[in-house]
Write an enzyme that holds these catalytic residues in place. Structure first.
Site, PDB file in Angstrom:
ATOM      1  N   LYS A  64       0.915  -1.262   0.069  1.00  0.00           N
ATOM      2  CA  LYS A  64      -0.178   0.038  -0.042  1.00  0.00           C
ATOM      3  C   LYS A  64       0.949   1.217  -0.073  1.00  0.00           C
ATOM      4  O   LYS A  64       0.670   2.080  -0.632  1.00  0.00           O
ATOM      5  CB  LYS A  64      -0.896   0.156   1.256  1.00  0.00           C
ATOM      6  CG  LYS A  64      -1.786  -1.173   1.386  1.00  0.00           C
ATOM      7  CD  LYS A  64      -2.965  -0.835   2.636  1.00  0.00           C
ATOM      8  CE  LYS A  64      -2.090  -0.770   3.959  1.00  0.00           C
ATOM      9  NZ  LYS A  64      -1.537  -1.996   4.342  1.00  0.00           N
ATOM     10  N   ARG A  91      -8.816   1.550   9.275  1.00  0.00           N
ATOM     11  CA  ARG A  91      -8.280   0.340   9.807  1.00  0.00           C
ATOM     12  C   ARG A  91      -9.596  -0.578  10.378  1.00  0.00           C
ATOM     13  O   ARG A  91      -9.272  -1.646  10.914  1.00  0.00           O
ATOM     14  CB  ARG A  91      -7.241   0.286  10.499  1.00  0.00           C
ATOM     15  CG  ARG A  91      -5.913  -0.265   9.548  1.00  0.00           C
ATOM     16  CD  ARG A  91      -4.785  -0.102  10.919  1.00  0.00           C
ATOM     17  NE  ARG A  91      -3.509  -0.744  10.300  1.00  0.00           N
ATOM     18  CZ  ARG A  91      -2.579  -0.083   9.695  1.00  0.00           C
ATOM     19  NH1 ARG A  91      -2.577   1.075   9.314  1.00  0.00           N
ATOM     20  NH2 ARG A  91      -1.377  -0.854   9.580  1.00  0.00           N
ATOM     21  N   ARG A 114      11.791  -6.535   4.687  1.00  0.00           N
ATOM     22  CA  ARG A 114      11.940  -5.040   4.320  1.00  0.00           C
ATOM     23  C   ARG A 114      12.293  -4.100   5.259  1.00  0.00           C
ATOM     24  O   ARG A 114      12.653  -4.578   6.393  1.00  0.00           O
ATOM     25  CB  ARG A 114      10.184  -4.539   3.981  1.00  0.00           C
ATOM     26  CG  ARG A 114       9.496  -3.977   5.196  1.00  0.00           C
ATOM     27  CD  ARG A 114       8.176  -3.486   4.900  1.00  0.00           C
ATOM     28  NE  ARG A 114       7.419  -3.419   6.002  1.00  0.00           N
ATOM     29  CZ  ARG A 114       6.079  -2.889   6.166  1.00  0.00           C
ATOM     30  NH1 ARG A 114       5.505  -2.504   5.098  1.00  0.00           N
ATOM     31  NH2 ARG A 114       5.614  -2.855   7.195  1.00  0.00           N
ATOM     32  N   ARG A 146      11.945  -1.891  10.487  1.00  0.00           N
ATOM     33  CA  ARG A 146      10.924  -1.339  11.394  1.00  0.00           C
ATOM     34  C   ARG A 146      10.816  -1.979  12.760  1.00  0.00           C
ATOM     35  O   ARG A 146      10.667  -3.357  12.727  1.00  0.00           O
ATOM     36  CB  ARG A 146       9.455  -1.477  10.645  1.00  0.00           C
ATOM     37  CG  ARG A 146       9.308   0.069   9.942  1.00  0.00           C
ATOM     38  CD  ARG A 146       8.074   0.146   9.136  1.00  0.00           C
ATOM     39  NE  ARG A 146       6.832  -0.468   9.978  1.00  0.00           N
ATOM     40  CZ  ARG A 146       5.591  -0.301   9.378  1.00  0.00           C
ATOM     41  NH1 ARG A 146       5.434   0.174   8.052  1.00  0.00           N
ATOM     42  NH2 ARG A 146       4.463  -0.608  10.022  1.00  0.00           N
ATOM     43  N   ARG A 184       0.220  -8.405  14.169  1.00  0.00           N
ATOM     44  CA  ARG A 184      -0.213  -7.499  13.148  1.00  0.00           C
ATOM     45  C   ARG A 184      -1.363  -8.117  11.869  1.00  0.00           C
ATOM     46  O   ARG A 184      -2.260  -7.582  11.685  1.00  0.00           O
ATOM     47  CB  ARG A 184       0.640  -6.583  12.294  1.00  0.00           C
ATOM     48  CG  ARG A 184       1.323  -5.766  13.322  1.00  0.00           C
ATOM     49  CD  ARG A 184       2.681  -5.157  12.748  1.00  0.00           C
ATOM     50  NE  ARG A 184       2.425  -4.181  11.545  1.00  0.00           N
ATOM     51  CZ  ARG A 184       3.518  -4.248  10.767  1.00  0.00           C
ATOM     52  NH1 ARG A 184       4.753  -4.928  10.607  1.00  0.00           N
ATOM     53  NH2 ARG A 184       3.217  -3.460   9.633  1.00  0.00           N
TER      54      ARG A 184
END
Ligand code: AMP
Length: 222
Positions: A15, A90, A127, A157, A168
């Site tokens: 996204k 969300r 990532r 992250r 998550r």
């Protein structure tokens, strides 16, 4: 007509990457609630201090706080000619509040990016983002390399470690996946395959937006 685009999809669907690319192409702001919160954490604002622990556990910041942040952001003049929302809504409560904020605005175009779970886990585990500017690094660029935008060091992250990733994804299925049901009855809803390479996804996104804009032109739905 302003292009008011909303990107749906689980963490790791792409996204942020696609939102940034598309926003730049169209000259409209990308509004990422994750980026806004990470900035608040970095600058130690009240909201940032309260949000940090919640984010590090992979849970959701309260609807009240998030709706306040987005309401204020969408009132800024640069959002009047369109925007790309990434990471909001969300929850169904956030979506309902957004519909309220968008009354008397051009319709929301909603694109859901679909990616199989195993691919999400793989992407989130590998990532990296820039510790200085927060930009997402292209897939495959290792932690420790230099950011292509500002030269800062790429880091993982804090919420991309394996335990938090699984949490998550659980939170996504419980709280955010119902948004697909919420939006899919609208003629301005489309879903695209996010498991392809980023250029293909970008092309499909552009096509989906064009088709959904025609749906909006039919004028039946906000
Ligand atoms: P993201 O960068 O979109 O993955 O967001 C990172 C984290 O920020 C999430 O795991 C949540 O803890 C928090 N967050 C971002 N957007 C929202 C939202 N709309 N509602 C609640 N929490 C959010």
């Amino acid at each position: 007509m302003a292009l008011n685009l909303l990107m749906l999809g689980p963490p790791g669907a792409g996204k942020g990457t696609q939102a940034e690319r598309f926003a730049k192409l169209r000259g409209i702001p990308k509004i990422s609630t994750g980026d806004i919160l990470r900035e608040a954490v970095a600058t130690k604002t009240d909201i940032g201090m309260r949000a940090k622990a919640i984010m590090d556990r992979g849970e959701l910041v309260s609807d009240e706080v998030m709706i306040g942040i987005v309401r204020e952001r969408l009132e800024r003049p640069d959002a009047m000619h369109g925007f790309v929302l990434d990471g909001f809504p969300r929850t169904v409560a956030q979506a309902a509040a957004l519909d309220g904020i968008m009354t008397d605005h051009d319709p929301l175009i909603v694109v859901d990016i679909v990616v199989p779970e195993a691919e999400l886990v793989r992407r989130l585990g590998t990532r990296s983002i820039c510790r200085l500017c927060g930009a997402n690094a292209p897939v495959g660029l290792a932690v420790g390399a230099a950011c292509a935008k500002c030269g800062g060091r790429l880091v993982q992250r804090t919420d991309d470690n394996q335990a938090v990733v699984l949490e998550r994804l659980k939170v996504y299925h419980r709280a955010s996946e119902p948004l697909v049901e919420y939006y899919k009855v609208r003629p301005t809803f489309r879903s695209i395959d996010g498991a392809q390479d980023p250029d293909r996804v970008a092309a499909d996104l552009a096509a989906a937006i064009a088709a959904a804009s025609n749906g909006a032109g039919a004028g039946s739905v906000r």
